[in-house]
Design a protein around this motif. Structure first.
Motif, PDB file in Angstrom:
ATOM      1  N   ARG A   1       0.831  -1.195   0.000  1.00  0.00           N
ATOM      2  CA  ARG A   1       0.000   0.000   0.000  1.00  0.00           C
ATOM      3  C   ARG A   1       0.866   1.244   0.000  1.00  0.00           C
ATOM      4  O   ARG A   1       2.060   1.200   0.295  1.00  0.00           O
ATOM      5  CB  ARG A   1      -0.896   0.022   1.228  1.00  0.00           C
ATOM      6  N   VAL A   2       0.206   2.381  -0.300  1.00  0.00           N
ATOM      7  CA  VAL A   2       0.837   3.705  -0.224  1.00  0.00           C
ATOM      8  C   VAL A   2      -0.106   4.601   0.553  1.00  0.00           C
ATOM      9  O   VAL A   2      -1.341   4.494   0.430  1.00  0.00           O
ATOM     10  CB  VAL A   2       1.110   4.280  -1.629  1.00  0.00           C
ATOM     11  N   TYR A   3       0.472   5.483   1.374  1.00  0.00           N
ATOM     12  CA  TYR A   3      -0.316   6.402   2.187  1.00  0.00           C
ATOM     13  C   TYR A   3       0.235   7.810   1.986  1.00  0.00           C
ATOM     14  O   TYR A   3       1.426   8.057   2.213  1.00  0.00           O
ATOM     15  CB  TYR A   3      -0.225   6.002   3.660  1.00  0.00           C
ATOM     16  N   ILE A   4      -0.633   8.733   1.550  1.00  0.00           N
ATOM     17  CA  ILE A   4      -0.240  10.132   1.382  1.00  0.00           C
ATOM     18  C   ILE A   4      -1.117  10.969   2.315  1.00  0.00           C
ATOM     19  O   ILE A   4      -2.337  11.040   2.144  1.00  0.00           O
ATOM     20  CB  ILE A   4      -0.396  10.595  -0.083  1.00  0.00           C
ATOM     21  N   GLY A   5      -0.474  11.600   3.306  1.00  0.00           N
ATOM     22  CA  GLY A   5      -1.219  12.382   4.287  1.00  0.00           C
ATOM     23  C   GLY A   5      -0.324  12.812   5.425  1.00  0.00           C
ATOM     24  O   GLY A   5       0.896  12.708   5.339  1.00  0.00           O
ATOM     25  N   SER A   6      -0.919  13.315   6.492  1.00  0.00           N
ATOM     26  CA  SER A   6      -0.294  13.737   7.742  1.00  0.00           C
ATOM     27  C   SER A   6       0.167  15.183   7.704  1.00  0.00           C
ATOM     28  O   SER A   6       0.172  15.841   6.666  1.00  0.00           O
ATOM     29  CB  SER A   6       0.891  12.837   8.132  1.00  0.00           C
ATOM     30  N   CYS A   7       0.597  15.681   8.897  1.00  0.00           N
ATOM     31  CA  CYS A   7       1.125  17.047   8.974  1.00  0.00           C
ATOM     32  C   CYS A   7       2.381  17.186   8.136  1.00  0.00           C
ATOM     33  O   CYS A   7       2.694  18.268   7.637  1.00  0.00           O
ATOM     34  CB  CYS A   7       1.405  17.430  10.426  1.00  0.00           C
ATOM     35  N   THR A   8       3.106  16.106   7.945  1.00  0.00           N
ATOM     36  CA  THR A   8       4.343  16.142   7.160  1.00  0.00           C
ATOM     37  C   THR A   8       4.070  16.081   5.668  1.00  0.00           C
ATOM     38  O   THR A   8       4.722  16.784   4.883  1.00  0.00           O
ATOM     39  CB  THR A   8       5.242  14.946   7.538  1.00  0.00           C
ATOM     40  N   GLY A   9       3.142  15.250   5.249  1.00  0.00           N
ATOM     41  CA  GLY A   9       2.973  14.990   3.820  1.00  0.00           C
ATOM     42  C   GLY A   9       1.546  15.048   3.327  1.00  0.00           C
ATOM     43  O   GLY A   9       1.228  14.426   2.298  1.00  0.00           O
ATOM     44  N   GLY A  10       0.670  15.807   4.022  1.00  0.00           N
ATOM     45  CA  GLY A  10      -0.725  15.880   3.607  1.00  0.00           C
ATOM     46  C   GLY A  10      -1.187  17.273   3.259  1.00  0.00           C
ATOM     47  O   GLY A  10      -2.382  17.569   3.293  1.00  0.00           O
TER      48      GLY A  10
ATOM     49  N   CYS B   1       4.268  -0.590   3.648  1.00  0.00           N
ATOM     50  CA  CYS B   1       3.673   0.666   3.187  1.00  0.00           C
ATOM     51  C   CYS B   1       4.747   1.700   2.889  1.00  0.00           C
ATOM     52  O   CYS B   1       5.710   1.849   3.645  1.00  0.00           O
ATOM     53  CB  CYS B   1       2.730   1.200   4.274  1.00  0.00           C
ATOM     54  N   VAL B   2       4.585   2.431   1.787  1.00  0.00           N
ATOM     55  CA  VAL B   2       5.361   3.645   1.534  1.00  0.00           C
ATOM     56  C   VAL B   2       4.481   4.816   1.933  1.00  0.00           C
ATOM     57  O   VAL B   2       3.343   4.936   1.472  1.00  0.00           O
ATOM     58  CB  VAL B   2       5.778   3.764   0.063  1.00  0.00           C
ATOM     59  N   SER B   3       4.981   5.671   2.820  1.00  0.00           N
ATOM     60  CA  SER B   3       4.141   6.689   3.431  1.00  0.00           C
ATOM     61  C   SER B   3       4.839   8.036   3.478  1.00  0.00           C
ATOM     62  O   SER B   3       6.052   8.117   3.680  1.00  0.00           O
ATOM     63  CB  SER B   3       3.765   6.255   4.855  1.00  0.00           C
ATOM     64  N   THR B   4       4.050   9.111   3.352  1.00  0.00           N
ATOM     65  CA  THR B   4       4.586  10.472   3.468  1.00  0.00           C
ATOM     66  C   THR B   4       4.544  10.977   4.907  1.00  0.00           C
ATOM     67  O   THR B   4       4.716  12.167   5.151  1.00  0.00           O
ATOM     68  CB  THR B   4       3.809  11.449   2.574  1.00  0.00           C
ATOM     69  N   THR B   5       4.305  10.086   5.864  1.00  0.00           N
ATOM     70  CA  THR B   5       4.218  10.474   7.265  1.00  0.00           C
ATOM     71  C   THR B   5       5.613  10.670   7.852  1.00  0.00           C
ATOM     72  O   THR B   5       6.606  10.723   7.127  1.00  0.00           O
ATOM     73  CB  THR B   5       3.403   9.432   8.049  1.00  0.00           C
ATOM     74  N   ASN B   6       5.702  10.752   9.188  1.00  0.00           N
ATOM     75  CA  ASN B   6       6.963  11.159   9.799  1.00  0.00           C
ATOM     76  C   ASN B   6       7.651  10.100  10.643  1.00  0.00           C
ATOM     77  O   ASN B   6       8.801  10.291  11.028  1.00  0.00           O
ATOM     78  CB  ASN B   6       6.755  12.421  10.648  1.00  0.00           C
ATOM     79  N   ARG B   7       6.990   9.022  10.969  1.00  0.00           N
ATOM     80  CA  ARG B   7       7.598   7.999  11.817  1.00  0.00           C
ATOM     81  C   ARG B   7       7.313   6.606  11.280  1.00  0.00           C
ATOM     82  O   ARG B   7       6.221   6.345  10.774  1.00  0.00           O
ATOM     83  CB  ARG B   7       7.086   8.116  13.260  1.00  0.00           C
ATOM     84  N   ASN B   8       8.293   5.729  11.432  1.00  0.00           N
ATOM     85  CA  ASN B   8       8.129   4.356  10.942  1.00  0.00           C
ATOM     86  C   ASN B   8       8.552   3.333  11.979  1.00  0.00           C
ATOM     87  O   ASN B   8       9.016   2.248  11.653  1.00  0.00           O
ATOM     88  CB  ASN B   8       8.918   4.151   9.650  1.00  0.00           C
ATOM     89  N   PHE B   9       8.376   3.695  13.267  1.00  0.00           N
ATOM     90  CA  PHE B   9       8.679   2.755  14.343  1.00  0.00           C
ATOM     91  C   PHE B   9       7.685   1.590  14.310  1.00  0.00           C
ATOM     92  O   PHE B   9       6.574   1.725  13.774  1.00  0.00           O
ATOM     93  CB  PHE B   9       8.597   3.460  15.699  1.00  0.00           C
ATOM     94  N   PRO B  10       8.041   0.440  14.882  1.00  0.00           N
ATOM     95  CA  PRO B  10       7.112  -0.692  14.887  1.00  0.00           C
ATOM     96  C   PRO B  10       5.772  -0.313  15.520  1.00  0.00           C
ATOM     97  O   PRO B  10       5.722   0.268  16.604  1.00  0.00           O
ATOM     98  CB  PRO B  10       7.851  -1.741  15.738  1.00  0.00           C
TER      99      PRO B  10
END
Length: 500
Positions: A362-371, A457-466
């Protein structure tokens, strides 16, 4: 107006490639370091302080703002000061706890220090049937009424966000769009990404509920003045790069601990040419390096954005020439490639090309960083140019109502008059969702686009911790909107240069 900030008073090391670093830190592996450049000692004063009055000492942007707000003429890193607060922001996750602490410590009959300086923005757990999450917003509504809080961006109809004219969406972008981000001010928020507002030349940082409760009662907070790292980003941005690539480059360089309790000041021609939305992306993720706050010098671009949204006065602040920085990094942005942060840390920097071919779900585009609007426009431009359909589900979550409206109402530059919503539909994406934080931080299981199974997922968000976006075994690659859109078309992590 562009503003040039002086070099570090302690000099710097000249390094090959795109990086220069000063101070006592060690260069990252793989970098060759050149000779030390000597800086001449300052000339001795010709008159005594008694004849000239107090001697002005050079300060960074952060030090100058905090000095002004604590009634000091000079501050140095490490000093503990009481700073006056211009704005306090809280949201649905931390707001009830903040008011609870305020009431416990100041008493049931206490009043907040200034109801016009408190901003409350529900945004995290909004479009969910979770009763506890919904109760948080109910509590905020009660607190706003009781304490006569002026700025409350409420939502009462979760079934149709457009039926809520006051509702905005993600707090950090809403703060900017509603004119609460102003140069030279001090903003605290009960969210770590409050540092987003540093793009406006504002001292902005996150605090916990206890500190926020104290601010509610006093309008002040005791903090330690952070030392400052200076990042000089020069050069022409290639058409395939975005601000997200630059901040991933920086975090990969200094690590997630490299900015711990430090101010991160961004200057250079690349910063000067950026829009406010792109500057926000850079400052938003300083906390992923452990930073206390991030700052961009305000200029004509800043002033134009701010004055369109508020008529309140503000006083921009700039670093003095000769201000003391504990480290300095220099990057030529033209040499940076599209990047990702591979699982499970924002500093696990790799080029998109290195990860090319990694299968994703999946891909996710959004958040305060990338939305933000420009983030969606960038993704739409790449999809439009390719003329292809996405190969994996591509979730679109606008940060705010205004961004959502832009996706449907504003033509994307260079895309034959089409809107972003039209381009996304043509590419086979689901319609843009209700604006909120949504799956960026997981949330209740019915949160839109939450990873409830161990997907990639490839995401425009800011964190990728488990577990950040849901399932603890999920894998998240942080990327720019360009890289996210390219990956959606490929079905694998992809380099946007293959499509632009």
């Amino acid at each position: 107006m562009a503003h040039s900030v002086g070099s570090s008073a302690c000099g710097f090391l000249a390094a090959e490639g795109s990086l220069r670093r000063s101070g006592h830190g060690k260069p990252r592996a793989g970098r060759s370091v050149g000779p030390v450049l000597a800086i001449a000692a300052p000339l001795a004063p010709t008159r005594t302080p008694a004849a000239t009055g107090s001697v002005k000492k050079a300060m960074t942007m952060t030090e100058k703002i905090l000095a002004k707000h604590s009634d000091n003429t000079y501050l140095a890193p490490g000093q503990n000061i009481w700073t006056k607060v211009d704005k306090l922001m809280t949201h649905d996750v931390c707001g009830p706890g903040t008011f609870g602490i305020f009431q416990k410590e100041f008493g049931e009959n206490a009043e907040v220090w200034d109801p016009e300086k408190v901003v409350i923005i529900p945004d995290h757990y909004i479009f969910t049937s979770d009763e506890r999450a919904n109760r948080n917003v109910d509590i905020l509504r009660d607190m706003v009424k009781r304490y006569k809080i002026k700025y409350f961006y409420d939502i009462t109809n979760r079934g149709d966000f457009q039926a809520n004219p006051d509702y905005k969406g993600v707090c950090h972008i809403a703060l900017a769009q509603e004119g609460h981000c102003k140069p030279g001010e001090v903003l605290f928020g009960t969210d770590s990404h409050t540092c987003n507002a540093g793009a406006f030349g504002q001292f902005a940082t996150g605090v916990g509920n206890t500190d926020a409760g104290f601010i509610l009662g006093t309008g002040k907070l005791l903090i330690k003045v952070p030392p400052t790292i200076r990042f000089v980003l020069d050069g022409q941005m290639p058409p395939y790069l975005m601000a997200k690539d630059l901040i991933l480059q920086i975090i990969g360089e200094i690590t997630v601990a490299g900015g711990t309790y430090k101010a991160m000041e961004f200057t250079g021609t690349a910063i000067e040419s950026m829009s406010m939305e792109e500057r926000m992306t850079v400052c938003n993720m300083v906390v992923e390096a452990g930073g206390k706050n991030g700052m961009c010098p305000p200029d004509a671009i800043t002033f134009d954005y701010v004055t369109q949204r508020t008529d309140e006065p503000f006083e921009p602040v700039y670093a003095d020439g000769g201000a003391g920085y504990i480290e300095e990094y220099r990057f030529d942005v033209s040499k940076i490639e599209p990047l990702v942060a591979a699982p499970h840390s924002p500093d696990n920097r790799k080029t998109a090309r290195e990860c090319s071919g990694t299968k994703i779900d999946r891909v996710y585009i959004g958040s305060c960083t990338g939305g933000k609007t420009e983030d969606f426009f960038a993704a739409a431009q790449l999809l439009h140019k390719s003329g292809q359909q996405v190969k994996v589900p591509t979730f679109l979550v606008p940060a705010t109502q205004k961004v959502w409206a832009d996706l449907y109402g504003a033509p994307v530059p260079g895309c034959d008059g089409k809107t972003a919503a039209q381009i996304f539909a043509d590419a086979g994406c689901p319609p843009p969702a209700s604006p909120s934080c949504a799956a960026c931080l997981g949330g209740p299981k019915d949160t839109y686009a939450r990873m409830n199974t161990p997907e990639v997922c490839v995401s425009t968000t800011n964190r990728n911790f488990p577990g950040r976006m849901g399932h603890k075994d999920g894998q998240v690659y942080l990327a720019s909107p360009f890289t996210a859109a390219a990956s959606a078309l490929s079905g694998t992590v992809a380099d946007p240069r293959d499509y632009l």
